[in-house]
Design a protein around this motif. Structure first.
Motif, PDB file in Angstrom:
ATOM      1  N   GLN A   1     -15.727 -21.339 -26.866  1.00  0.00           N
ATOM      2  CA  GLN A   1     -15.403 -22.705 -27.282  1.00  0.00           C
ATOM      3  C   GLN A   1     -16.537 -23.660 -26.930  1.00  0.00           C
ATOM      4  O   GLN A   1     -16.846 -24.592 -27.676  1.00  0.00           O
ATOM      5  CB  GLN A   1     -14.105 -23.163 -26.603  1.00  0.00           C
ATOM      6  N   GLU A   2     -17.164 -23.376 -25.755  1.00  0.00           N
ATOM      7  CA  GLU A   2     -18.277 -24.242 -25.349  1.00  0.00           C
ATOM      8  C   GLU A   2     -19.442 -24.129 -26.331  1.00  0.00           C
ATOM      9  O   GLU A   2     -20.107 -25.117 -26.646  1.00  0.00           O
ATOM     10  CB  GLU A   2     -18.732 -23.864 -23.941  1.00  0.00           C
ATOM     11  N   VAL A   3     -19.680 -22.912 -26.824  1.00  0.00           N
ATOM     12  CA  VAL A   3     -20.758 -22.707 -27.801  1.00  0.00           C
ATOM     13  C   VAL A   3     -20.445 -23.443 -29.097  1.00  0.00           C
ATOM     14  O   VAL A   3     -21.300 -24.117 -29.671  1.00  0.00           O
ATOM     15  CB  VAL A   3     -20.957 -21.199 -28.074  1.00  0.00           C
ATOM     16  N   LEU A   4     -19.197 -23.339 -29.529  1.00  0.00           N
ATOM     17  CA  LEU A   4     -18.794 -24.026 -30.759  1.00  0.00           C
ATOM     18  C   LEU A   4     -18.908 -25.536 -30.609  1.00  0.00           C
ATOM     19  O   LEU A   4     -19.346 -26.242 -31.539  1.00  0.00           O
ATOM     20  CB  LEU A   4     -17.367 -23.625 -31.138  1.00  0.00           C
ATOM     21  N   ASP A   5     -18.516 -26.029 -29.442  1.00  0.00           N
ATOM     22  CA  ASP A   5     -18.624 -27.468 -29.212  1.00  0.00           C
ATOM     23  C   ASP A   5     -20.078 -27.913 -29.219  1.00  0.00           C
ATOM     24  O   ASP A   5     -20.433 -28.977 -29.730  1.00  0.00           O
ATOM     25  CB  ASP A   5     -17.973 -27.841 -27.871  1.00  0.00           C
ATOM     26  N   PHE A   6     -20.925 -27.072 -28.594  1.00  0.00           N
ATOM     27  CA  PHE A   6     -22.357 -27.396 -28.575  1.00  0.00           C
ATOM     28  C   PHE A   6     -22.937 -27.461 -29.992  1.00  0.00           C
ATOM     29  O   PHE A   6     -23.665 -28.394 -30.348  1.00  0.00           O
ATOM     30  CB  PHE A   6     -23.111 -26.367 -27.743  1.00  0.00           C
ATOM     31  N   LEU A   7     -22.581 -26.465 -30.823  1.00  0.00           N
ATOM     32  CA  LEU A   7     -23.081 -26.434 -32.207  1.00  0.00           C
ATOM     33  C   LEU A   7     -22.560 -27.614 -33.006  1.00  0.00           C
ATOM     34  O   LEU A   7     -23.271 -28.185 -33.840  1.00  0.00           O
ATOM     35  CB  LEU A   7     -22.682 -25.121 -32.882  1.00  0.00           C
TER      36      LEU A   7
ATOM     37  N   ASN B   1     -21.958 -30.507 -31.941  1.00  0.00           N
ATOM     38  CA  ASN B   1     -22.592 -31.767 -31.521  1.00  0.00           C
ATOM     39  C   ASN B   1     -24.050 -31.883 -31.952  1.00  0.00           C
ATOM     40  O   ASN B   1     -24.688 -32.914 -31.705  1.00  0.00           O
ATOM     41  CB  ASN B   1     -22.486 -31.906 -29.993  1.00  0.00           C
ATOM     42  N   ILE B   2     -24.573 -30.826 -32.545  1.00  0.00           N
ATOM     43  CA  ILE B   2     -25.963 -30.885 -33.016  1.00  0.00           C
ATOM     44  C   ILE B   2     -26.015 -31.796 -34.239  1.00  0.00           C
ATOM     45  O   ILE B   2     -25.266 -31.603 -35.206  1.00  0.00           O
ATOM     46  CB  ILE B   2     -26.488 -29.491 -33.374  1.00  0.00           C
TER      47      ILE B   2
ATOM     48  N   ILE C   1     -31.220 -29.289 -40.216  1.00  0.00           N
ATOM     49  CA  ILE C   1     -32.236 -29.159 -41.260  1.00  0.00           C
ATOM     50  C   ILE C   1     -33.530 -28.606 -40.685  1.00  0.00           C
ATOM     51  O   ILE C   1     -34.176 -27.705 -41.249  1.00  0.00           O
ATOM     52  CB  ILE C   1     -32.475 -30.518 -41.949  1.00  0.00           C
ATOM     53  N   LEU C   2     -33.920 -29.130 -39.499  1.00  0.00           N
ATOM     54  CA  LEU C   2     -35.146 -28.648 -38.864  1.00  0.00           C
ATOM     55  C   LEU C   2     -35.024 -27.182 -38.475  1.00  0.00           C
ATOM     56  O   LEU C   2     -35.983 -26.405 -38.610  1.00  0.00           O
ATOM     57  CB  LEU C   2     -35.450 -29.498 -37.619  1.00  0.00           C
ATOM     58  N   ILE C   3     -33.849 -26.782 -38.013  1.00  0.00           N
ATOM     59  CA  ILE C   3     -33.640 -25.384 -37.612  1.00  0.00           C
ATOM     60  C   ILE C   3     -33.769 -24.466 -38.827  1.00  0.00           C
ATOM     61  O   ILE C   3     -34.429 -23.412 -38.757  1.00  0.00           O
ATOM     62  CB  ILE C   3     -32.251 -25.229 -36.960  1.00  0.00           C
ATOM     63  N   ILE C   4     -33.134 -24.879 -39.934  1.00  0.00           N
ATOM     64  CA  ILE C   4     -33.207 -24.058 -41.153  1.00  0.00           C
ATOM     65  C   ILE C   4     -34.643 -23.937 -41.643  1.00  0.00           C
ATOM     66  O   ILE C   4     -35.113 -22.844 -42.014  1.00  0.00           O
ATOM     67  CB  ILE C   4     -32.299 -24.660 -42.242  1.00  0.00           C
ATOM     68  N   LEU C   5     -35.372 -25.069 -41.631  1.00  0.00           N
ATOM     69  CA  LEU C   5     -36.771 -25.041 -42.071  1.00  0.00           C
ATOM     70  C   LEU C   5     -37.619 -24.162 -41.154  1.00  0.00           C
ATOM     71  O   LEU C   5     -38.525 -23.457 -41.611  1.00  0.00           O
ATOM     72  CB  LEU C   5     -37.333 -26.470 -42.127  1.00  0.00           C
ATOM     73  N   LEU C   6     -37.316 -24.204 -39.848  1.00  0.00           N
ATOM     74  CA  LEU C   6     -38.067 -23.384 -38.885  1.00  0.00           C
ATOM     75  C   LEU C   6     -37.820 -21.905 -39.163  1.00  0.00           C
ATOM     76  O   LEU C   6     -38.761 -21.092 -39.115  1.00  0.00           O
ATOM     77  CB  LEU C   6     -37.639 -23.740 -37.463  1.00  0.00           C
TER      78      LEU C   6
END
Length: 531
Positions: free
Chosen positions: A2-8, A10-11, A17-22
């Motif tokens: 759940q913590e991982v999902l919450d972290f994602l 909040n991004i 977009i930057l992550i996908i481009l990277l």
């Protein structure tokens, strides 16, 4: 978890977009082994390929001007679309053509135009123009044929075009009195909606072949007897897109229906050779034509692109000596057509129509054979002014393919060979075909043909003639690339066409061999709708 999902969650979106481009950039740099541009310029390289993929559309609708595109420019396509939709096809404020460009034509109008006498058929039907010549009259065929329209549909097979497109064209031909050439793919059910049919036989003998792929006279005779709408037979020697090159129908494209229509097995590639197995030389070809005509009673002609002239000279000599041979000759321009072809063929092999036709006409004129042959012209001639030029050079009938396709919705996407035609015209994809309303597209074909004939007739009258067959070679000037900028066709190509035996349009309509199953009442309704 759940913590991982919450972290994602909040991004922020921009970070995603930057992550996908990277990720894309890493993939381009470390894993892309095929595309140098994507490797050297990650991410940006994708934009280059995306723009390249939509380049034709960008040029067609945004970049190119009205007269710049090929094979048909925006003005030409616009005239066909407007005519087919029965809307205003005029243009204002003068021509935007470069009237001093090479090969630009000028039609020489008369001081006083032709005046229709009282009771003339064209008063009520201004789009009615039968052929001035009868196919098979000279050779005394049992079933001669006078086409009821001087513009007709050229060879396009079911398979290259979709079922709905073929059906629309055939019903449109029925409404307008035109004939429909089947193409070499056989007589499909979609070619049998009421129009006159010219049955084409290619090197694969589809529809009239035995189990070994050889020509079967028995099957041809049976086909003609069972289908009285078949009014003539065309033996295809070559076509403008790829003369002297065969073709392959992949096994994956052979459905049960196509297998039955063409008489080919399923699950196996079918090869159309570049040559006919039934004959080996010009004399053999003439005898084959005569055998088919004798067996079926129909006029038989040949279709070919033109290059070397020695065999044409031989053909004319044989016809003069033996007093028989093809009833009509279809000259296909090297401009290409609906058939897919390698660029080397489409761009360079065989002559453009105007050079091809004039060379052939002069040969048959020398042998005094022009009166017995119906000359069929095909090569981007589906426009009234170009048709007038063709008649001035000696053509008797115009065949159109791509222009007819545009009348039923083709947008010149140039994807005929990919099975992805977006309009459903040149594809076997059922979903893409489903957008074609057959009744609507048939009426559009009808309007295109009627408006074409009406405008051609108006040009003929402006030049003082009752029928386009009366055009003379001196009636059209053409721009050349020398100091004498414009010369007549007669001067340019060094001949005068022979006079066609023509008395009146009414006499053509009274001919017992007239085809088209003409419904003059319907044609008058079309006329009223146009007016």
């Amino acid at each position: 978890m759940q913590e991982v999902l919450d972290f994602l969650a909040n991004i922020p979106w921009w970070a995603w977009i930057l992550i996908i481009l990277l990720i894309i950039a890493i993939g381009d740099i470390f894993f892309n082994k095929k595309h140098t541009i994507k490797h050297n310029f990650p991410i940006v390289g994708h934009l280059r390929y995306a723009l390249e993929s939509i380049g034709p559309e960008l040029r067609q609708y945004i970049v190119a001007n009205n007269r710049e595109e090929l094979p048909f420019n925006r003005r030409e396509r616009g005239w066909i679309y407007a005519s087919a939709k029965n809307v205003n096809n005029y243009e204002g404020f003068g021509t935007d053509q470069d009237i001093f460009s090479t090969h630009y034509i000028f039609i020489n109008n008369a001081l006083l135009p032709y005046k229709l006498p009282n009771g003339h058929p064209n008063i009520k039907n201004s789009g009615l123009i039968p052929s001035a010549k009868v196919m098979g009259a000279w050779n005394k065929r049992k079933r001669p044929y006078r086409p009821a329209s001087i513009i007709n549909i050229s060879a396009m097979s079911y398979g290259s075009l979709s079922a709905r497109a073929i059906e629309s064209l055939n019903e449109g031909c029925k409404l307008s009195g035109a004939y429909h050439n089947t193409g070499e793919g056989g007589l499909s059910p979609y070619h049998q909606k009421g129009a006159d049919v010219v049955f084409q036989i290619g090197t694969g003998y589809f529809g009239v072949r035995d189990q070994d792929g050889n020509f079967s006279m028995e099957k041809l005779v049976k086909l003609v007897q069972e289908n009285p709408q078949v009014r003539a037979i065309e033996l295809k020697l070559s076509q403008g897109a790829k003369p002297g090159k065969g073709g392959v129908l992949p096994a994956a494209k052979i459905s049960k229906e196509i297998s039955e229509i063409r008489g080919v097995p399923m699950g196996k590639d079918v090869v159309s050779p570049p040559y006919h197995s039934t004959f080996d030389d010009v004399e053999g070809m003439v005898e084959f034509v005569e055998k088919m005509a004798q067996a079926t009673g129909l006029p038989v002609g040949i279709k070919s692109a033109v290059g070397q002239l020695k065999d044409w000279e031989k053909l004319a000599k044989i016809m003069q000596e033996k007093d028989h041979g093809p009833d009509f000759i279809s000259i296909d321009g090297g401009e290409g057509g609906t058939g897919a072809a390698p660029p080397s063929f489409a761009d360079h092999v065989s002559l453009p129509w105007i050079y091809a036709f004039t060379d052939i006409y002069k040969i048959f004129q020398r042998y005094k054979l022009t009166e017995r042959i119906v000359f069929v012209a095909a090569g981007k001639l589906g426009f009234p002014a170009k048709a007038a030029m063709a008649f001035a050079l000696g053509a008797d009938i115009i065949n159109v393919a791509r222009e007819a396709m545009m009348s039923v919705g083709c947008i010149q996407a140039q994807s005929c060979h990919t099975n992805t035609c977006p309009t459903g015209v040149a594809t076997q994809n059922k979903w893409l075909q489903s957008g074609i309303n057959v009744k609507d597209k048939a009426m559009r074909t009808n309007f295109y043909f009627v408006k074409f004939r009406k405008e051609l007739l108006q040009i003929s009258h402006a030049c003082g003639y009752e029928h386009p067959c009366q055009f003379r070679t001196d009636d059209v000037d053409i721009n050349l690339s020398d100091k004498n900028l414009a010369k007549t066709l007669a001067t340019t190509f060094s001949y005068h066409k022979d006079e066609v035996n023509f008395a009146s349009v009414q006499q053509l309509l009274d001919c017992p061999h007239l085809g088209g199953n003409l419904n003059l009442e319907h044609m008058r309704q079309t006329e009223d709708a146009i007016d």
